[in-house]
Structures are given as structure tokens and as C-alpha cells.
Design a protein around this motif. Sequence first.
Motif, PDB file in Angstrom:
ATOM      1  N   LYS A  15       0.831  -1.207   0.000  1.00 56.58           N
ATOM      2  CA  LYS A  15       0.000   0.000   0.000  1.00 56.58           C
ATOM      3  C   LYS A  15       0.866   1.258   0.000  1.00 56.58           C
ATOM      4  O   LYS A  15       0.543   2.243  -0.683  1.00 56.58           O
ATOM      5  N   ASN A  19       0.810   4.167  -2.873  1.00 62.08           N
ATOM      6  CA  ASN A  19       0.646   5.605  -2.621  1.00 62.08           C
ATOM      7  C   ASN A  19       1.791   6.413  -3.223  1.00 62.08           C
ATOM      8  O   ASN A  19       1.578   7.508  -3.751  1.00 62.08           O
ATOM      9  N   LEU A  22       1.121   6.705  -6.893  1.00 60.30           N
ATOM     10  CA  LEU A  22       0.081   7.695  -7.175  1.00 60.30           C
ATOM     11  C   LEU A  22       0.609   9.118  -6.983  1.00 60.30           C
ATOM     12  O   LEU A  22       0.263  10.029  -7.748  1.00 60.30           O
ATOM     13  N   ASP A  23       1.460   9.317  -5.973  1.00 51.62           N
ATOM     14  CA  ASP A  23       2.096  10.624  -5.768  1.00 51.62           C
ATOM     15  C   ASP A  23       2.917  11.009  -6.994  1.00 51.62           C
ATOM     16  O   ASP A  23       2.832  12.132  -7.498  1.00 51.62           O
ATOM     17  N   THR A  26       0.795  11.773 -10.103  1.00 54.60           N
ATOM     18  CA  THR A  26       0.156  13.087 -10.010  1.00 54.60           C
ATOM     19  C   THR A  26       1.130  14.198 -10.379  1.00 54.60           C
ATOM     20  O   THR A  26       0.779  15.126 -11.119  1.00 54.60           O
ATOM     21  N   GLU A  66      -6.992   6.043 -11.042  1.00 50.81           N
ATOM     22  CA  GLU A  66      -6.837   5.936  -9.589  1.00 50.81           C
ATOM     23  C   GLU A  66      -6.269   7.229  -8.988  1.00 50.81           C
ATOM     24  O   GLU A  66      -6.637   7.619  -7.882  1.00 50.81           O
ATOM     25  N   ARG A  70      -8.278   9.451  -6.235  1.00 48.95           N
ATOM     26  CA  ARG A  70      -7.692   9.844  -4.953  1.00 48.95           C
ATOM     27  C   ARG A  70      -7.842  11.353  -4.720  1.00 48.95           C
ATOM     28  O   ARG A  70      -8.102  11.802  -3.600  1.00 48.95           O
ATOM     29  N   ASP A  73     -11.421  11.948  -3.729  1.00 43.34           N
ATOM     30  CA  ASP A  73     -11.609  11.511  -2.342  1.00 43.34           C
ATOM     31  C   ASP A  73     -11.076  12.565  -1.372  1.00 43.34           C
ATOM     32  O   ASP A  73     -11.678  12.826  -0.324  1.00 43.34           O
ATOM     33  N   GLY A  74      -9.953  13.181  -1.734  1.00 40.99           N
ATOM     34  CA  GLY A  74      -9.385  14.235  -0.903  1.00 40.99           C
ATOM     35  C   GLY A  74     -10.311  15.430  -0.794  1.00 40.99           C
ATOM     36  O   GLY A  74     -10.492  16.006   0.286  1.00 40.99           O
ATOM     37  N   ARG A 131     -17.577   9.199  -7.477  1.00 44.54           N
ATOM     38  CA  ARG A 131     -16.991  10.301  -6.698  1.00 44.54           C
ATOM     39  C   ARG A 131     -17.391  11.655  -7.265  1.00 44.54           C
ATOM     40  O   ARG A 131     -17.699  12.584  -6.520  1.00 44.54           O
TER      41      ARG A 131
END
Length: 201
Positions: A15, A19, A22-23, A26, A66, A70, A73-74, A131
Amino acid sequence: MSILSKFSFKDQAFKLRENAILDAATVVLSSKGYDLMTMDDVAGAVGISKPSLYKHFKSKDELVGEAMIRLLDGAIEQVDALSQQLSAREKLEALLEWALRVRLGGGLPFLPSTSPHVRDMLMRNFKYMTRVLKLNRMLEQLVKQGQKDGQLDASLPTDVILFSYYARTCDPAVEYLQKFSKMSDDDIVKHMIKVAFSGLR
């Protein structure tokens, strides 16, 4: 160490790496955009091999989806965490401030507005659309409440205010001010919020 704790550690490590991916995605998306971004770029930014990257995300579209989920979601978490003592307009201002600060930090790529392919891909993504609809309902309620309270112009259609609000979160003026003005990020955020809610009058 028990078998259970071994699995728990592996799950946590998996996990954490996800993350980090994904960071990195982005940041790369913010700087390069979808079309120029490659899976090699993301793997290199994280410091892992491309085969390791594909263990987490099977395709570039899945990875981008994804990353965008995220971000949504933030935003939803930000709205949920706002004090109930704030007015509807204050809540909208607070969320815009959050979005602008994330964006100034390179963490908020606005892909749907810049790439038809990405827009179509995201519209086929059920998790993403769920979302989007949830956040849209939350913000629409705030806009309507703001109009009812006299804090937002009740003569304007709700959709005009709502979509103008969305446009402020991806206004290119933010990048120009960050790059060419001598203003701090705090001042950019303050002035952009004032323009969004008070106009230029």
C-alpha cells in the motif's frame, strides 16, 4: 514473526508503494500532461522497475484513473471535515483554498478539461464517476444554501455558479501568477479567492 504479521507487513509495504506511485503519477501528470506521461516516467520517479509498477496498475489509464479518484476523495474528505459553524459560502471558499494550495504544490492536474481521451476514459470509470457525482451533489447543496442565505447571487442559475466555481479551480492564472509574479502562494490563494467570490469590481 507469525504468518499473519508477515502478510500484514507485506500488505502495508504494498500500500505504501502504491501511494508513492500515485504521488509520482500526479506530479508527472501535472508537469507533462496525460499524452506525454509514460509508465517509464512514473516508475523512474518512484525508483522501481516497470514490471513492479504493472503489479500495481495494469495500464496507464488505470493509473491515471486511480490518481484522479484519490484527488476526488481528498476533496470529499475536505468538505466532510469542514466545521458546521461555517456558512455555505465559507465552506466553498475553504474548499477552493484547499484546491488552489494542492494545485500550487503540483498535486492537482486537471486532465478532464484538457484531454478528450482522458475525459472519455474517466467517464467510463465507475469509481471515478461515483466520486464526481457525490462531490457535485455536495457542492450544489452548498451553492443553493449560499443563494438562499443571500451570500451568493440568487438571480444566477445554480449551475452557472457551480461550474464557474469549478473553473476557478483550474484557472490558468494560478500558474502564471506562480511563475511570473513575485507573489507568495499565500497571496495568490487569497487574491484568487477574492476574485472568485467578489469579482473585479
